[in-house]
Design a protein around this motif. Structure first.
Motif, short mmCIF file in Angstrom:
data_model
loop_
_atom_site.label_atom_id
_atom_site.label_comp_id
_atom_site.label_asym_id
_atom_site.label_seq_id
_atom_site.Cartn_x
_atom_site.Cartn_y
_atom_site.Cartn_z
N GLN A 129 33.32 46.55 40.89
CA GLN A 129 34.70 46.28 41.30
C GLN A 129 35.53 47.57 41.21
N SER A 130 35.25 48.43 40.24
CA SER A 130 36.02 49.67 40.08
C SER A 130 35.78 50.66 41.22
N ASP A 131 34.71 50.46 42.02
CA ASP A 131 34.44 51.31 43.18
C ASP A 131 35.21 50.86 44.42
N ILE A 132 35.89 49.72 44.34
CA ILE A 132 36.70 49.24 45.46
C ILE A 132 38.07 49.86 45.32
N LEU A 133 38.48 50.57 46.37
CA LEU A 133 39.72 51.34 46.34
C LEU A 133 40.94 50.52 46.75
N ASP A 139 30.48 42.82 36.72
CA ASP A 139 31.59 43.28 37.57
C ASP A 139 31.13 43.76 38.94
N ARG A 140 30.01 43.26 39.41
CA ARG A 140 29.45 43.68 40.70
C ARG A 140 30.01 42.82 41.84
N VAL A 184 33.88 41.12 51.69
CA VAL A 184 33.27 40.70 50.43
C VAL A 184 32.48 39.43 50.67
N LEU A 185 31.17 39.46 50.33
CA LEU A 185 30.29 38.31 50.51
C LEU A 185 30.08 37.52 49.23
N ALA A 186 30.09 38.21 48.08
CA ALA A 186 29.88 37.55 46.78
C ALA A 186 30.53 38.39 45.69
N VAL A 187 30.99 37.71 44.63
CA VAL A 187 31.66 38.37 43.52
C VAL A 187 31.05 37.89 42.21
#
Length: 95
Positions: free
Chosen positions: A86-90, A8-9, A40-43
């Motif tokens: 992903q959970s750190d993205i507000l 999930d990074r 966002v560069l990579a998921v």
């Protein structure tokens, strides 16, 4: 070099702070705020994380706001990027 995040990074790069105000006043570098918006560069692929299924809602190219003290700073080809969960993205920023 290419970074491919796991689970999930998300790899993000902070967007440069604006050097002028909307009214056209040029700001000194000491008066500029630290950028909060990142691109966002990579998921990562998502999947099972800590026993729970994680679906990735972020995509490459999104502009996002991440938690201030989250993630790990990494230097890639001379550029500083941040790897966060992903959970750190507000929020996703829409123009």
């Amino acid at each position: 070099m290419k970074i491919s995040p796991l689970a999930d990074r998300v790899v993000i790069k902070m967007v440069e702070a604006e050097e002028t105000t909307k009214s056209g006043i040029v700001l000194a570098s000491s008066a500029q705020e630290k950028p909060q918006v990142a691109e966002v560069l990579a998921v990562g692929p998502g999947g099972m994380v800590d026993g729970k299924e994680v679906v990735m809602n972020i995509k490459v190219g999104d502009k996002v706001i991440a938690s201030k003290y989250s993630g790990t700073e990494v230097k890639v080809d001379g550029e500083e990027v941040l790897i966060v969960r992903q959970s750190d993205i507000l929020a996703i920023v829409e123009d």
